[in-house]
Write a protein that holds these residues in place. Structure first.
Motif, PDB file in Angstrom:
ATOM      1  N   PHE A 145      10.690 -15.276  16.076  1.00  0.00           N
ATOM      2  CA  PHE A 145      10.084 -14.001  16.484  1.00  0.00           C
ATOM      3  C   PHE A 145       9.460 -13.329  15.264  1.00  0.00           C
ATOM      4  CE2 PHE A 145       9.773  -9.517  17.345  1.00  0.00           C
ATOM      5  CZ  PHE A 145       9.359  -9.458  18.670  1.00  0.00           C
ATOM      6  N   PRO A 146       8.128 -13.070  15.291  1.00  0.00           N
ATOM      7  CA  PRO A 146       7.473 -12.407  14.159  1.00  0.00           C
ATOM      8  C   PRO A 146       7.449 -10.891  14.331  1.00  0.00           C
ATOM      9  CG  PRO A 146       5.822 -13.257  15.683  1.00  0.00           C
ATOM     10  CD  PRO A 146       7.162 -13.580  16.283  1.00  0.00           C
ATOM     11  N   PHE A 147       7.926 -10.193  13.312  1.00  0.00           N
ATOM     12  CA  PHE A 147       7.816  -8.736  13.286  1.00  0.00           C
ATOM     13  C   PHE A 147       6.878  -8.362  12.137  1.00  0.00           C
ATOM     14  CE2 PHE A 147       9.054  -4.464  11.928  1.00  0.00           C
ATOM     15  CZ  PHE A 147       8.837  -3.777  13.107  1.00  0.00           C
ATOM     16  N   PHE A 148       5.733  -7.772  12.486  1.00  0.00           N
ATOM     17  CA  PHE A 148       4.712  -7.437  11.487  1.00  0.00           C
ATOM     18  C   PHE A 148       4.856  -5.988  11.026  1.00  0.00           C
ATOM     19  CE2 PHE A 148       2.729 -10.975  13.732  1.00  0.00           C
ATOM     20  CZ  PHE A 148       2.177 -11.706  12.697  1.00  0.00           C
ATOM     21  N   ASP A 149       4.921  -5.808   9.725  1.00  0.00           N
ATOM     22  CA  ASP A 149       4.822  -4.471   9.146  1.00  0.00           C
ATOM     23  C   ASP A 149       3.372  -4.321   8.673  1.00  0.00           C
ATOM     24  OD1 ASP A 149       5.068  -2.034   7.944  1.00  0.00           O
ATOM     25  OD2 ASP A 149       6.676  -2.599   6.577  1.00  0.00           O
ATOM     26  N   MET A 150       2.626  -3.433   9.330  1.00  0.00           N
ATOM     27  CA  MET A 150       1.199  -3.269   9.013  1.00  0.00           C
ATOM     28  C   MET A 150       0.970  -1.857   8.465  1.00  0.00           C
ATOM     29  SD  MET A 150      -2.160  -4.367  11.193  1.00  0.00           S
ATOM     30  CE  MET A 150      -1.765  -3.469  12.695  1.00  0.00           C
ATOM     31  N   ALA A 151       1.210  -1.714   7.174  1.00  0.00           N
ATOM     32  CA  ALA A 151       1.107  -0.402   6.528  1.00  0.00           C
ATOM     33  C   ALA A 151      -0.282  -0.124   5.976  1.00  0.00           C
ATOM     34  CB  ALA A 151       2.136  -0.302   5.400  1.00  0.00           C
ATOM     35  N   TYR A 152      -1.141  -1.140   5.927  1.00  0.00           N
ATOM     36  CA  TYR A 152      -2.408  -0.990   5.211  1.00  0.00           C
ATOM     37  C   TYR A 152      -3.629  -1.425   6.015  1.00  0.00           C
ATOM     38  CZ  TYR A 152       0.836  -0.598   1.300  1.00  0.00           C
ATOM     39  OH  TYR A 152       1.857  -0.205   0.479  1.00  0.00           O
ATOM     40  N   GLN A 153      -3.583  -1.333   7.326  1.00  0.00           N
ATOM     41  CA  GLN A 153      -4.715  -1.790   8.125  1.00  0.00           C
ATOM     42  C   GLN A 153      -5.980  -1.006   7.786  1.00  0.00           C
ATOM     43  OE1 GLN A 153      -4.287  -1.452  12.387  1.00  0.00           O
ATOM     44  NE2 GLN A 153      -5.987  -2.820  12.813  1.00  0.00           N
ATOM     45  N   GLY A 154      -7.017  -1.716   7.383  1.00  0.00           N
ATOM     46  CA  GLY A 154      -8.257  -1.082   6.962  1.00  0.00           C
ATOM     47  C   GLY A 154      -8.309  -0.834   5.478  1.00  0.00           C
ATOM     48  N   PHE A 155      -7.156  -0.645   4.872  1.00  0.00           N
ATOM     49  CA  PHE A 155      -7.095  -0.326   3.454  1.00  0.00           C
ATOM     50  C   PHE A 155      -7.192  -1.575   2.589  1.00  0.00           C
ATOM     51  CE2 PHE A 155      -6.105   3.597   1.136  1.00  0.00           C
ATOM     52  CZ  PHE A 155      -5.962   3.130  -0.165  1.00  0.00           C
ATOM     53  N   ALA A 156      -6.929  -2.750   3.179  1.00  0.00           N
ATOM     54  CA  ALA A 156      -6.955  -3.998   2.413  1.00  0.00           C
ATOM     55  C   ALA A 156      -8.386  -4.473   2.205  1.00  0.00           C
ATOM     56  CB  ALA A 156      -6.125  -5.059   3.119  1.00  0.00           C
ATOM     57  N   SER A 157      -9.056  -4.841   3.298  1.00  0.00           N
ATOM     58  CA  SER A 157     -10.418  -5.384   3.191  1.00  0.00           C
ATOM     59  C   SER A 157     -11.487  -4.340   3.432  1.00  0.00           C
ATOM     60  CB  SER A 157     -10.596  -6.514   4.208  1.00  0.00           C
ATOM     61  OG  SER A 157     -10.588  -5.986   5.533  1.00  0.00           O
ATOM     62  N   GLY A 158     -11.108  -3.201   4.017  1.00  0.00           N
ATOM     63  CA  GLY A 158     -12.093  -2.212   4.435  1.00  0.00           C
ATOM     64  C   GLY A 158     -12.463  -2.346   5.896  1.00  0.00           C
ATOM     65  N   ASP A 159     -11.928  -3.371   6.558  1.00  0.00           N
ATOM     66  CA  ASP A 159     -12.227  -3.640   7.970  1.00  0.00           C
ATOM     67  C   ASP A 159     -10.917  -3.761   8.741  1.00  0.00           C
ATOM     68  OD1 ASP A 159     -12.961  -4.565  10.452  1.00  0.00           O
ATOM     69  OD2 ASP A 159     -14.031  -6.342   9.729  1.00  0.00           O
ATOM     70  N   PRO A 160     -10.559  -2.771   9.576  1.00  0.00           N
ATOM     71  CA  PRO A 160      -9.297  -2.842  10.312  1.00  0.00           C
ATOM     72  C   PRO A 160      -9.169  -4.077  11.193  1.00  0.00           C
ATOM     73  CG  PRO A 160     -10.212  -0.617  10.429  1.00  0.00           C
ATOM     74  CD  PRO A 160     -11.261  -1.482   9.797  1.00  0.00           C
ATOM     75  N   GLU A 161     -10.280  -4.571  11.728  1.00  0.00           N
ATOM     76  CA  GLU A 161     -10.216  -5.777  12.557  1.00  0.00           C
ATOM     77  C   GLU A 161      -9.822  -6.987  11.720  1.00  0.00           C
ATOM     78  OE1 GLU A 161     -10.883  -6.258  16.132  1.00  0.00           O
ATOM     79  OE2 GLU A 161     -10.184  -4.210  15.795  1.00  0.00           O
ATOM     80  N   ARG A 162     -10.440  -7.122  10.568  1.00  0.00           N
ATOM     81  CA  ARG A 162     -10.112  -8.238   9.677  1.00  0.00           C
ATOM     82  C   ARG A 162      -8.661  -8.149   9.205  1.00  0.00           C
ATOM     83  NH1 ARG A 162     -13.185  -9.543   3.913  1.00  0.00           N
ATOM     84  NH2 ARG A 162     -11.740 -11.147   3.191  1.00  0.00           N
ATOM     85  N   ASP A 163      -8.201  -6.933   8.927  1.00  0.00           N
ATOM     86  CA  ASP A 163      -6.842  -6.770   8.421  1.00  0.00           C
ATOM     87  C   ASP A 163      -5.790  -7.036   9.498  1.00  0.00           C
ATOM     88  OD1 ASP A 163      -7.931  -6.176   5.990  1.00  0.00           O
ATOM     89  OD2 ASP A 163      -7.592  -4.012   6.116  1.00  0.00           O
ATOM     90  N   ALA A 164      -6.194  -7.026  10.753  1.00  0.00           N
ATOM     91  CA  ALA A 164      -5.270  -7.331  11.851  1.00  0.00           C
ATOM     92  C   ALA A 164      -5.358  -8.794  12.274  1.00  0.00           C
ATOM     93  CB  ALA A 164      -5.568  -6.438  13.053  1.00  0.00           C
ATOM     94  N   LYS A 165      -6.061  -9.611  11.506  1.00  0.00           N
ATOM     95  CA  LYS A 165      -6.312 -10.995  11.906  1.00  0.00           C
ATOM     96  C   LYS A 165      -5.026 -11.793  12.102  1.00  0.00           C
ATOM     97  CE  LYS A 165      -9.066 -14.366  12.929  1.00  0.00           C
ATOM     98  NZ  LYS A 165      -9.892 -14.314  14.151  1.00  0.00           N
ATOM     99  N   ALA A 166      -4.042 -11.589  11.233  1.00  0.00           N
ATOM    100  CA  ALA A 166      -2.790 -12.342  11.378  1.00  0.00           C
ATOM    101  C   ALA A 166      -2.139 -12.047  12.722  1.00  0.00           C
ATOM    102  CB  ALA A 166      -1.836 -11.988  10.239  1.00  0.00           C
ATOM    103  N   ILE A 167      -2.109 -10.784  13.099  1.00  0.00           N
ATOM    104  CA  ILE A 167      -1.528 -10.409  14.395  1.00  0.00           C
ATOM    105  C   ILE A 167      -2.308 -11.047  15.534  1.00  0.00           C
ATOM    106  CG2 ILE A 167      -1.239  -8.447  15.981  1.00  0.00           C
ATOM    107  CD1 ILE A 167      -0.430  -6.777  13.554  1.00  0.00           C
ATOM    108  N   ARG A 168      -3.626 -11.014  15.445  1.00  0.00           N
ATOM    109  CA  ARG A 168      -4.455 -11.574  16.512  1.00  0.00           C
ATOM    110  C   ARG A 168      -4.225 -13.079  16.646  1.00  0.00           C
ATOM    111  NH1 ARG A 168      -8.463  -7.527  16.820  1.00  0.00           N
ATOM    112  NH2 ARG A 168      -7.312  -5.601  16.446  1.00  0.00           N
ATOM    113  N   ILE A 169      -4.032 -13.764  15.529  1.00  0.00           N
ATOM    114  CA  ILE A 169      -3.773 -15.208  15.565  1.00  0.00           C
ATOM    115  C   ILE A 169      -2.473 -15.487  16.318  1.00  0.00           C
ATOM    116  CG2 ILE A 169      -3.068 -17.177  14.126  1.00  0.00           C
ATOM    117  CD1 ILE A 169      -5.144 -16.155  12.044  1.00  0.00           C
TER     118      ILE A 169
END
Length: 336
Positions: A145-169
């Motif tokens: 079971f994966p539990f994602f801590d996403m504290a920096y969405q958008g702050f990493a690459s500048g694109d919230p969609e790209r930063d959520a890629k792991a979750i989407r996968i």
């Protein structure tokens, strides 16, 4: 002002789920996600840890080495046994992918794993998209079971969609997941404690049940979440013009940090350092794991009045065009 419901702002939760799971997520449409407003990312992690202990009392959590130090405190105080899994490779200052995969394979079937969705804290080292896909596949094999801590969405690459890629996968691969979201960094709402905890369930009925239990856990802990930060989040994300402006500003923040990484690397190379500094630009997000020893960090503090944690983690948000040359020179002096 009246209290919010125990589960928090409905509008804020709706917008948070779109940000994490996708604007047109089938899981949102099917009402399969149990979600509550939380006291930023820390509160979301703690709610989940208590939920895990209450309903899976014999389970344990695998936490990366290293991780944000408070992760250990959260699951410890929830009385969930902890194990660690390989993550950072000190010699390359990158990802220990082989060690990570071995630990996933060797963990008991159905284990819980804490994963940083993007901009890993403290190392700034993230798996590539292809590596995330391999991790996801191995999780399927082991039913983890994966539990994602996403504290920096958008702050990493500048694109919230790209930063959520792991979750989407992981969602594409059919996993049930948990996710802790924080608006401290990407909206600057540090003091407002604005966050969201979500858990993807089998169906709408299970989602209703899970949300009910999350609210029961929250009730004796803090009763109701704060209102003001939730209003800010829902107002910005719910208004197309404001959201567009926010996305532009988030990209500006991320690009500035990326630019400072490049400037620091180039400054060190210009000083003639024989060491490789590729890791500065390969890493991402607010933090750079420099590779400096505690003793070297102490000397930077004592001799140059440069302050960082003793594990060598640099807060790249504090590096500017005005001090990057001074920082590079100090590092070069202590890491010749």
């Amino acid at each position: 002002m009246e209290y919010l419901p125990m589960g928090g702002s409905v509008k804020m939760i709706e917008e948070s789920l779109k940000l994490a799971y996708g604007e047109d997520s089938e899981f949102i449409k099917d009402k399969r996600i149990a979600a509550v407003q939380a006291l930023s990312g820390t509160g979301a992690c703690r709610l989940f840890a208590d939920f895990q202990k209450r309903f899976l009392p014999d389970s344990q959590i695998y936490i990366p080495t290293p991780t944000w130090s408070n992760h250990h405190n959260i699951w410890r105080d929830a009385q969930v046994p902890q194990r660690t899994f390989a993550y950072y490779h000190p010699e390359s200052r990158g990802l220990d992918f082989a060690g990570l995969m071995d630990d996933i394979k060797n963990a008991p079937e159905g284990s819980f794993f804490l994963l940083h969705a993007c901009a890993h804290n403290p190392t700034g080292v993230d798996p590539s998209e292809e590596q995330w896909r391999e991790i996801s596949q191995q999780f399927k094999v082991k039913n983890h079971f994966p539990f994602f801590d996403m504290a920096y969405q958008g702050f990493a690459s500048g694109d919230p969609e790209r930063d959520a890629k792991a979750i989407r996968i992981f969602l594409e691969d059919g996993h049930q997941i948990g996710c802790a979201q924080s608006y401290a960094k990407n909206m600057g709402l540090y003091g407002q404690r604005a966050g969201c905890l979500s858990i993807l369930c089998d169906d709408e009925i299970q989602a209703v049940d899970v949300k009910s239990q999350l609210q029961q856990i929250a009730r004796p802990m803090y009763s109701n979440p704060p209102l003001h930060g939730a209003l800010i989040v829902s107002t910005i994300l719910g208004d197309p013009a404001l959201k567009s402006l926010w996305l532009k500003e988030v990209k500006g923040m991320a690009d500035r940090i990326i630019g400072m990484r490049k400037a620091l690397k180039e400054s060190l190379e210009k000083l003639g350092s024989p060491l490789s500094w590729e890791h500065i630009t390969n890493q991402i997000g607010m933090f750079c794991y420099s590779g400096m020893t505690p003793e070297q960090v102490d000397r930077l503090t004592n001799e140059f009045h440069i302050y960082m944690t003793r594990n060598g983690r640099i807060s790249m948000a504090g590096v500017t065009t005005g001090n990057v040359a001074y920082l590079a020179n100090a590092i070069h002096e202590r890491m010749p």
